[in-house]
Design a protein around this motif. Sequence first.
Motif, PDB file in Angstrom:
ATOM      1  N   GLN A  28      -2.458   2.657   3.973  1.00  0.00           N
ATOM      2  CA  GLN A  28      -1.768   2.581   2.673  1.00  0.00           C
ATOM      3  C   GLN A  28      -1.759   1.154   2.130  1.00  0.00           C
ATOM      4  N   ASN A  29      -1.564   0.161   3.032  1.00  0.00           N
ATOM      5  CA  ASN A  29      -1.633  -1.246   2.596  1.00  0.00           C
ATOM      6  C   ASN A  29      -2.996  -1.533   1.978  1.00  0.00           C
ATOM      7  N   ALA A  30      -4.068  -1.036   2.675  1.00  0.00           N
ATOM      8  CA  ALA A  30      -5.425  -1.273   2.179  1.00  0.00           C
ATOM      9  C   ALA A  30      -5.614  -0.594   0.824  1.00  0.00           C
ATOM     10  N   GLY A  83      -7.874  -9.381   0.059  1.00  0.00           N
ATOM     11  CA  GLY A  83      -7.473 -10.045   1.322  1.00  0.00           C
ATOM     12  C   GLY A  83      -6.020 -10.523   1.264  1.00  0.00           C
ATOM     13  N   PHE A  84      -5.555 -11.050   2.403  1.00  0.00           N
ATOM     14  CA  PHE A  84      -4.159 -11.545   2.470  1.00  0.00           C
ATOM     15  C   PHE A  84      -4.038 -12.847   1.689  1.00  0.00           C
ATOM     16  N   SER A  85      -2.926 -12.996   0.974  1.00  0.00           N
ATOM     17  CA  SER A  85      -2.664 -14.307   0.350  1.00  0.00           C
ATOM     18  C   SER A  85      -2.329 -15.282   1.492  1.00  0.00           C
ATOM     19  N   SER A 103       0.302 -17.144   1.981  1.00  0.00           N
ATOM     20  CA  SER A 103       1.659 -16.965   2.536  1.00  0.00           C
ATOM     21  C   SER A 103       1.753 -15.672   3.325  1.00  0.00           C
ATOM     22  N   ALA A 104       1.031 -14.627   2.889  1.00  0.00           N
ATOM     23  CA  ALA A 104       1.052 -13.351   3.624  1.00  0.00           C
ATOM     24  C   ALA A 104       0.439 -13.524   5.013  1.00  0.00           C
ATOM     25  N   LEU A 105      -0.647 -14.336   5.087  1.00  0.00           N
ATOM     26  CA  LEU A 105      -1.270 -14.590   6.401  1.00  0.00           C
ATOM     27  C   LEU A 105      -0.264 -15.211   7.365  1.00  0.00           C
ATOM     28  N   ARG A 134       3.220 -15.131   7.015  1.00  0.00           N
ATOM     29  CA  ARG A 134       4.544 -14.528   7.231  1.00  0.00           C
ATOM     30  C   ARG A 134       4.613 -12.999   7.192  1.00  0.00           C
ATOM     31  N   SER A 135       3.483 -12.338   6.914  1.00  0.00           N
ATOM     32  CA  SER A 135       3.616 -10.893   6.682  1.00  0.00           C
ATOM     33  C   SER A 135       3.953 -10.099   7.938  1.00  0.00           C
ATOM     34  N   LEU A 136       3.763 -10.707   9.129  1.00  0.00           N
ATOM     35  CA  LEU A 136       4.143  -9.970  10.354  1.00  0.00           C
ATOM     36  C   LEU A 136       5.646 -10.052  10.609  1.00  0.00           C
ATOM     37  N   PHE A 162       8.884  -9.672   4.381  1.00  0.00           N
ATOM     38  CA  PHE A 162       7.911 -10.405   3.545  1.00  0.00           C
ATOM     39  C   PHE A 162       7.065  -9.382   2.793  1.00  0.00           C
ATOM     40  N   THR A 163       7.104  -9.504   1.451  1.00  0.00           N
ATOM     41  CA  THR A 163       6.276  -8.591   0.631  1.00  0.00           C
ATOM     42  C   THR A 163       5.816  -9.301  -0.639  1.00  0.00           C
ATOM     43  N   THR A 164       4.660  -8.902  -1.115  1.00  0.00           N
ATOM     44  CA  THR A 164       4.194  -9.464  -2.401  1.00  0.00           C
ATOM     45  C   THR A 164       4.197  -8.361  -3.472  1.00  0.00           C
ATOM     46  N   ASP A 198       7.770  -3.195  -5.535  1.00  0.00           N
ATOM     47  CA  ASP A 198       8.648  -2.194  -4.913  1.00  0.00           C
ATOM     48  C   ASP A 198       8.495  -2.186  -3.379  1.00  0.00           C
ATOM     49  N   GLY A 199       7.932  -3.246  -2.826  1.00  0.00           N
ATOM     50  CA  GLY A 199       7.691  -3.295  -1.367  1.00  0.00           C
ATOM     51  C   GLY A 199       8.966  -3.630  -0.589  1.00  0.00           C
ATOM     52  N   LEU A 200       8.995  -3.152   0.661  1.00  0.00           N
ATOM     53  CA  LEU A 200      10.143  -3.472   1.545  1.00  0.00           C
ATOM     54  C   LEU A 200       9.837  -4.661   2.467  1.00  0.00           C
ATOM     55  N   MET A 210       8.478  -4.331   5.397  1.00  0.00           N
ATOM     56  CA  MET A 210       8.802  -3.930   6.774  1.00  0.00           C
ATOM     57  C   MET A 210       7.614  -3.288   7.488  1.00  0.00           C
ATOM     58  N   GLY A 211       6.581  -2.889   6.732  1.00  0.00           N
ATOM     59  CA  GLY A 211       5.462  -2.115   7.304  1.00  0.00           C
ATOM     60  C   GLY A 211       4.815  -2.821   8.494  1.00  0.00           C
ATOM     61  N   LEU A 212       4.312  -4.036   8.257  1.00  0.00           N
ATOM     62  CA  LEU A 212       3.600  -4.751   9.335  1.00  0.00           C
ATOM     63  C   LEU A 212       4.556  -5.131  10.476  1.00  0.00           C
ATOM     64  N   ALA A 213       5.799  -5.518  10.093  1.00  0.00           N
ATOM     65  CA  ALA A 213       6.768  -5.917  11.125  1.00  0.00           C
ATOM     66  C   ALA A 213       7.073  -4.747  12.052  1.00  0.00           C
TER      67      ALA A 213
HETATM   68  P1  ADP Z   1       4.974  -4.039   2.129  1.00  0.00           P
HETATM   69  O1  ADP Z   1       3.765  -3.143   2.122  1.00  0.00           O
HETATM   70  O2  ADP Z   1       6.229  -3.305   1.871  1.00  0.00           O
HETATM   71  O3  ADP Z   1       4.824  -5.243   1.280  1.00  0.00           O
HETATM   72  P2  ADP Z   1       4.021  -4.807   4.696  1.00  0.00           P
HETATM   73  O4  ADP Z   1       4.697  -5.450   5.837  1.00  0.00           O
HETATM   74  O5  ADP Z   1       3.260  -3.573   4.962  1.00  0.00           O
HETATM   75  O6  ADP Z   1       5.124  -4.578   3.609  1.00  0.00           O
HETATM   76  O7  ADP Z   1       3.024  -5.860   4.045  1.00  0.00           O
HETATM   77  C1  ADP Z   1       3.447  -7.183   3.839  1.00  0.00           C
HETATM   78  C2  ADP Z   1       2.535  -7.888   2.876  1.00  0.00           C
HETATM   79  O8  ADP Z   1       1.282  -8.102   3.494  1.00  0.00           O
HETATM   80  C3  ADP Z   1       2.187  -7.160   1.654  1.00  0.00           C
HETATM   81  O9  ADP Z   1       3.199  -7.318   0.664  1.00  0.00           O
HETATM   82  C4  ADP Z   1       0.883  -7.799   1.246  1.00  0.00           C
HETATM   83  O10 ADP Z   1       1.082  -8.995   0.526  1.00  0.00           O
HETATM   84  C5  ADP Z   1       0.254  -8.136   2.515  1.00  0.00           C
HETATM   85  N1  ADP Z   1      -0.799  -7.163   2.878  1.00  0.00           N
HETATM   86  C6  ADP Z   1      -0.677  -6.127   3.754  1.00  0.00           C
HETATM   87  N2  ADP Z   1      -1.847  -5.459   3.875  1.00  0.00           N
HETATM   88  C7  ADP Z   1      -2.723  -6.074   3.077  1.00  0.00           C
HETATM   89  C8  ADP Z   1      -4.120  -5.834   2.722  1.00  0.00           C
HETATM   90  N3  ADP Z   1      -4.823  -4.846   3.294  1.00  0.00           N
HETATM   91  N4  ADP Z   1      -4.723  -6.678   1.837  1.00  0.00           N
HETATM   92  C9  ADP Z   1      -3.997  -7.678   1.262  1.00  0.00           C
HETATM   93  N5  ADP Z   1      -2.699  -7.960   1.547  1.00  0.00           N
HETATM   94  C10 ADP Z   1      -2.061  -7.143   2.421  1.00  0.00           C
END
Ligand code: ADP
Length: 505
Positions: A394-396, A431-433, A435-437, A439-441, A445-447, A450-452, A454-457
């Motif tokens: 879903q993230n992809a 790709g990941f921004s 800051s996402a690279l 802190r997204s784990l 952290f969301t960009t 309507d994101g939470l 929490m998915g990756l964490a």
């Molecule tokens: P959310 O989906 O609610 O934002 P996640 O923890 O799943 O929470 O993702 C965190 C952040 O990681 C996203 O907001 C996004 O910026 C980045 N991200 C995740 N998957 C991808 C992806 N496949 N390509 C680009 N950025 C991504």
Amino acid sequence: MALVAVAFLIVLHQAVVQPMLLGLSIYPPKINLAGRQRMLSQKISKEALALASLPPGDTHAQRRTELLDDLQNWKAVHYQLTAAEVDFGHREQNAIAAALHDLDAPLEDVVATATVLALREAGQVTEPLDLQYLLDREAAFLGGMEQVVAQLEQAAERELVWLRGMGLSIMAAVVVMLASVYFVVLTPATRLIRAQVQQLATSEVEQRQLSQRLARARDELEDRVAVRTRELSAANAALANEMAERKALEQRTLELGTQLAHAARITALGQLATGLAHEINQPLASIATFADTVEVLLESPSSDRGALEGPLAQIKQAALRAGAIVRRMRNFVRRGEPSLTRVDLNVLVRDVCELCSPQLAQAAVELSLRTSATPLEVEVDAIEIQQVVVNLIQNALQALAVLPRGDRRIWLTTSLVEQEGEIEIVDNGPGFSESALERSLAPYFTTKQDGLGMGLAISRTLLERYQGGLQIENRSAGGARVVLNLPLATSHEIEPGAATHTVCR
Ligand code: ADP
């Protein structure tokens, strides 16, 4: 040293002093005898004179006998004395013996003359008598005997002087020895003993002080140990409390994590819902259509029962398909404790692809699934891992939204890497921004609007529960690359199968 000195003195006494004392003891009797001989010689000359001047009679006979006895006695003692003197063999004794021998002649002369006198007086001989000769020879004997006495006395005196000298020397030697024993042995020994006694006394005092100090130190230590033990017991109790609290907290966190994962699954299902609703609609529509057909066939009198079989089979198939979709959804959102089962990651990702396929089709995303030739059996709660993969897809999908519909691609690959099962999800999105690279784990952290966040964490936490992990990076060719890994379930033979490649649209 003292023993040597004593031994030396004993030897000296036995070898020198004792013979000297013995030698000295023979002089007095000899001097005595010599003195008696002198007196006897005078007595004999007096008796001879008296005999010559007395008229014959009883007294005369008596004196004659007495004179002869004295002569015999005198002569016997003289030879006895001479023989004893010869026995000595000493230089001085030799001289004395010689002097005694010199007296043999006057003695014999006196004895012979006096005997003649006695015999003449008895009328037995008529020889002429030279009284003067007797007196002269007696005087010669007396003078010689006086010399012998003087010689004996001198020898005794010399021996005495020598003995005294020897005694003094021995005494001096003893004194010197005693002094040396005193200075060489006793004084240093006394000094040593005194020093040792002193030392002993000092060390006793020191020891007493030391044992007092030790006792004080031990008391202090015991006090300190008691205080420390009390502190430690308190700390222990606090620690036990803290541990209990932490355990409760961990339990709570686990429960919350499970609840959160469930909530996340429901959220994911919400996102899947549109596609799934569409997918369920299809069999439902088919069922309705085939039901109409059955109705028509039943109303027509000409139709036979065989014509009904086809539509009815289609209705059954459509109902089963709808049922399978509903079951998958229900499974996905199932609530409850995680249950471990052995699952093949290849099968798991295929199920996920099916679950996601309506959504993928709706978003016009092409997903290429490539599974490994070997089964990747892991011991996990399958729904949790499905949730992780759904979340990553879903993230992809969301990231690919910026691309034109025809260009959106996802590659999902499973493989065996260093005894671990690996699932790689790559997309050709932005790709990941930066800051996402970074802190997204981490949670929240969301960009997305309507994101939470929490998915990756949650995904990482779930994987770490099974000693697995999650890595994110950007591909050099563009797009994001997310890799999850899980340790393989051990102790089983891996049966190689065939690698498959499927495309979901
Ligand atoms: P959310 O989906 O609610 O934002 P996640 O923890 O799943 O929470 O993702 C965190 C952040 O990681 C996203 O907001 C996004 O910026 C980045 N991200 C995740 N998957 C991808 C992806 N496949 N390509 C680009 N950025 C991504």
